[in-house]
Design a protein around this motif. Structure first.
Motif, PDB file in Angstrom:
ATOM      1  N   LYS A 200     -32.692  85.402  76.281  1.00  0.00           N
ATOM      2  CA  LYS A 200     -32.263  86.797  76.265  1.00  0.00           C
ATOM      3  C   LYS A 200     -32.961  87.565  77.376  1.00  0.00           C
ATOM      4  O   LYS A 200     -34.141  87.360  77.654  1.00  0.00           O
ATOM      5  CB  LYS A 200     -32.627  87.435  74.915  1.00  0.00           C
ATOM      6  CG  LYS A 200     -31.802  86.887  73.761  1.00  0.00           C
ATOM      7  CD  LYS A 200     -30.601  87.781  73.471  1.00  0.00           C
ATOM      8  CE  LYS A 200     -29.572  87.072  72.608  1.00  0.00           C
ATOM      9  NZ  LYS A 200     -30.008  86.988  71.205  1.00  0.00           N
TER      10      LYS A 200
ATOM     11  N   ARG B  20     -32.017  92.935  76.085  1.00  0.00           N
ATOM     12  CA  ARG B  20     -32.199  92.133  74.868  1.00  0.00           C
ATOM     13  C   ARG B  20     -30.896  91.774  74.163  1.00  0.00           C
ATOM     14  O   ARG B  20     -30.881  91.544  72.968  1.00  0.00           O
ATOM     15  CB  ARG B  20     -33.123  92.859  73.891  1.00  0.00           C
ATOM     16  CG  ARG B  20     -34.541  92.874  74.420  1.00  0.00           C
ATOM     17  CD  ARG B  20     -35.433  93.707  73.587  1.00  0.00           C
ATOM     18  NE  ARG B  20     -36.619  94.083  74.361  1.00  0.00           N
ATOM     19  CZ  ARG B  20     -37.664  94.697  73.850  1.00  0.00           C
ATOM     20  NH1 ARG B  20     -37.668  94.992  72.582  1.00  0.00           N
ATOM     21  NH2 ARG B  20     -38.683  95.003  74.607  1.00  0.00           N
ATOM     22  N   SER B  21     -29.792  91.789  74.908  1.00  0.00           N
ATOM     23  CA  SER B  21     -28.538  91.410  74.268  1.00  0.00           C
ATOM     24  C   SER B  21     -27.837  90.295  75.028  1.00  0.00           C
ATOM     25  O   SER B  21     -27.183  89.460  74.419  1.00  0.00           O
ATOM     26  CB  SER B  21     -27.635  92.625  74.119  1.00  0.00           C
ATOM     27  OG  SER B  21     -27.294  93.111  75.383  1.00  0.00           O
ATOM     28  N   SER B  22     -27.996  90.271  76.342  1.00  0.00           N
ATOM     29  CA  SER B  22     -27.308  89.261  77.124  1.00  0.00           C
ATOM     30  C   SER B  22     -28.228  88.094  77.450  1.00  0.00           C
ATOM     31  O   SER B  22     -29.441  88.251  77.506  1.00  0.00           O
ATOM     32  CB  SER B  22     -26.788  89.864  78.422  1.00  0.00           C
ATOM     33  OG  SER B  22     -25.685  90.665  78.143  1.00  0.00           O
TER      34      SER B  22
END
Ligand SMILES: [Zn+2]
Length: 80
Positions: free
Chosen positions: A52, A57-59
């Motif tokens: 991540k 913190r999402s991709s």
């Protein structure tokens, strides 16, 4: 060298576009000039392929092989 220049230009344009689009957090990446922002941005994804992105913190960070060197980028934070 020419390639570096092109990449640097592309990054500057990307950042400028993101800021114009209202991405206020992206402002944090841009220092006195675009290049400084680019190197700061690298920190968030460096050597993190498959993990991540530290910033959004999402991709998941992607790895891009360019000859001898590898470039890491987050498809969300760094549109290419
Ligand atoms: Zn990200």
């Amino acid at each position: 060298m020419e390639q570096c220049k092109k990449l640097s230009e592309a990054v500057k344009l990307t950042l400028r576009g993101a800021i114009r689009a209202g991405g206020s957090t992206l402002r944090d990446f841009v220092g006195a000039d675009g290049a400084a922002g680019y190197f700061q941005q690298r920190y968030w994804v460096y050597d993190r392929a498959g993990q991540k992105c530290r910033r959004c913190r999402s991709s998941v960070v992607r790895k891009l092989q360019q000859g001898q060197r590898s470039t890491y980028y987050c498809p969300t934070c760094q549109k290419r």
